[in-house]
Each structure stands twice: as structure tokens, then as C-alpha cells.
Design an enzyme around this catalytic site. Structure first.
Site, mmCIF file in Angstrom:
data_model
loop_
_atom_site.group_PDB
_atom_site.id
_atom_site.type_symbol
_atom_site.label_atom_id
_atom_site.label_comp_id
_atom_site.label_asym_id
_atom_site.label_seq_id
_atom_site.Cartn_x
_atom_site.Cartn_y
_atom_site.Cartn_z
ATOM 1 N N CYS A 114 28.468 15.636 -23.889
ATOM 2 C CA CYS A 114 29.412 14.784 -23.179
ATOM 3 C C CYS A 114 29.371 13.357 -23.715
ATOM 4 O O CYS A 114 28.305 12.769 -23.851
ATOM 5 C CB CYS A 114 29.103 14.772 -21.686
ATOM 6 S SG CYS A 114 29.045 16.413 -20.951
ATOM 7 N N GLY A 132 21.390 19.382 -18.738
ATOM 8 C CA GLY A 132 21.258 20.015 -20.032
ATOM 9 C C GLY A 132 22.423 19.796 -20.959
ATOM 10 O O GLY A 132 22.479 20.383 -22.025
ATOM 11 N N CYS A 133 23.386 18.947 -20.624
ATOM 12 C CA CYS A 133 24.560 18.769 -21.472
ATOM 13 C C CYS A 133 24.249 17.735 -22.531
ATOM 14 O O CYS A 133 23.984 16.587 -22.214
ATOM 15 C CB CYS A 133 25.751 18.317 -20.637
ATOM 16 S SG CYS A 133 27.222 18.021 -21.621
ATOM 17 N N GLY A 134 24.273 18.139 -23.782
ATOM 18 C CA GLY A 134 23.961 17.208 -24.854
ATOM 19 C C GLY A 134 25.181 16.758 -25.614
ATOM 20 O O GLY A 134 25.065 16.200 -26.681
#
Length: 278
Positions: free
Chosen positions: A125, A121-123
């Protein structure tokens, strides 16, 4: 990625799997293991015109929605018509979603030189410059106010529509409801940003005027979730948990009504309370 860690999605339901579990109740383990349903988490690579752009960990379902929603909310394309085709290609160690976009959008993407590789869910990095973090978005146009009762009712309805969460207990949901509080569309994913991108992509693919309703999420509200709603022209975001301070500032700037702690008959309105009728 070690190919021993990746399970190729089978025919049928690919977003969950079975696992043996030994349950402990009251401090004592059960006599035998049981079978449990667990959510799948799969590397999903997004390619634009043959060039890899981002690799996310996501639930391997509704990936066409995810690809289009991500493309729209990240400003890679301006409108659904800029995406000329989407192909989902399972690989031995993940899934590649191949998109063909307009030449103008492809040239702009190349100029941005953006390469992301995120955890679940990391948008964010891999963003190279600070201006790319807080993109300047035009304010969402004013729309008719929505009754608080409609927001509260929609949140309750969304919880009853989280099929994958009911199976696994490990996923987030994003839902779109009309101005009367009727939930019309729900998407789920192990990542909260992914669930929202899937929802926005599904709205675009089904040609729904997302501006005529509101979005609900089963998570906290980060600045990026407010930003994604603003990019899609959605003027109300309701979260079951808290917003961040940056999310509130972005909501104030982009004219997004932001609600947190929307549970049962309670809510906290952090931005543009005039859009919510008590």
C-alpha cells in the site's frame, strides 16, 4: 489512532493478551464465559534517520528483526552493516522503530519518495509507481538441490514450533531450515509478510548464511514473498497454501524454487523443480 484502542505492551509477553469469550458448541452457548488468548496487533512505524517511512500493523515482538529484514528485503539498505543502530520506542498509540542508516542509503531512500501505510501484513500500500512494485532483482545463484523429504520434514517441524499460533490461533510463521531439513529459526506475526521479514532480519542479525537453506511459510505464496526471498539470496520457498500466478513468474525469473500445498507427504512444485530431489 484512538488511544483507547491501543494497549501499551506490558513487561513480559507483549504479543498476546487475554480476552473473555463465550463459546458456542453444537449450536448452544456455554453457561459462562471463559478466558482466551488472543494475538496483539499493533501499529509499528519505521523511521529512517528521523524520517517516517512506513507504518505497518504487526505483532509487537522481534521488532529489531522486523526492522532489519524489512530494510533488506525492500532494498532500503544493501547489507546489514548499512543499519548503524535500531531503537524500539513504545508510544502512547503504537511503537516507533527508529533506525540510523548510512548516508548513501538515506539519500537513495529520500529519492524514492516512497510512503507506505498498510493494513495487517500489507507491504504494498502506498507504492507510488509501477516499477517499484516489481523491482528488478538478480537471479539467485544456483545451489545444491534439496531432497523433497527434507522440505516436507521441515514443514512439519515448523508447525510444531509455532508457539504464538498455539496460544492464539491467529498468526503466521516463517521458518528457515538447513539443506537437511532441520528447522533452525522461526518467527511469527499476525502478518505473513511481517513474519518473513522478521525471519530474514533474524538470519542477518545472527550472521546465518541464508542461501544455504530454504524458507517455509504457513500461508499462501504471493509475489512479494518470492521477491523478499530472492532479495535475501534464498533459493527455495515452500508454502503450505497456493502461490499466485505472479509469484510463479517472479520465481521463474529470479531462480527461486517455489513449492505450494506442502502438507504431510504432498507438495506441488511450480518453479525450478530441478532444485528439488524426489
Amino acid at each position: 489512532m484512538d488511544d483507547r484502542l491501543y494497549r501499551r505492551p506490558p513487561a513480559g509477553r507483549a504479543d498476546c493478551a487475554e480476552a473473555a469469550v463465550l463459546r458456542v458448541r453444537g449450536g448452544a452457548p456455554d453457561a459462562a464465559t471463559q478466558t482466551d488468548r488472543v494475538a496483539e496487533e499493533t501499529p509499528v512505524a519505521l523511521e529512517y534517520n528521523g524520517i517516517s517511512h512506513a507504518t505497518m500493523l504487526a505483532s509487537p515482538a522481534d521488532l529489531e528483526d522486523f526492522a532489519l529484514g524489512f530494510s533488506l528485503t525492500e532494498g532500503i539498505v544493501d547489507r546489514p552493516a548499512d543499519v548503524r543502530g535500531i531503537e524500539v520506542a513504545p508510544q502512547f498509540n503504537g511503537i516507533v522503530v527508529q533506525m540510523e542508516i548510512s548516508s548513501a542509503c538515506a539519500a537513495r531512500l529520500k529519492a524514492r519518495r516512497r510512503a507506505m501505510a498498510g493494513r495487517t501484513g500489507c507491504g504494498l500500500c502506498g507504492v507510488e509507481t509501477l516499477p517499484e512494485v516489481l523491482r528488478q532483482l538478480p537471479p539467485v545463484p544456483d545451489a545444491a538441490a534439496v531432497p523433497l523429504a527434507a522440505v516436507l520434514g521441515a514443514m512439519r517441524a515448523m508447525r510444531g514450533s509455532q508457539a504464538l499460533h498455539d496460544l492464539t490461533g491467529a498468526t503466521h510463521a516463517a521458518a528457515w531450515a538447513d539443506a537437511g531439513g532441520q528447522v533452525r529459526l522461526v518467527r511469527e506475526d499476525v502478518g505473513r509478510h511481517n513474519a518473513l521479514d522478521k525471519l530474514i532480519g533474524a538470519l542477518a542479525r545472527q550472521d546465518v548464511d541464508a542461501r544455504a537453506g530454504l524458507v517455509l511459510v504457513s500461508s499462501r505464496a504471493s509475489y512479494e514473498m518470492v521477491q523478499k526471498c530472492a532479495a535475501a539470496g534464498i533459493g527455495i520457498l515452500a508454502a503450505v497454501s497456493a502461490p499466485t500466478a505472479l509469484a510463479i513468474r517472479v520465481a521463474q525469473h529470479t531462480n527461486v524454487a517455489l513449492l505450494g500445498f506442502v502438507r504431510n507427504a504432498d507438495a506441488a512444485i511450480y518453479a525450478h523443480a530441478e532444485r528439488i530431489l524426489s
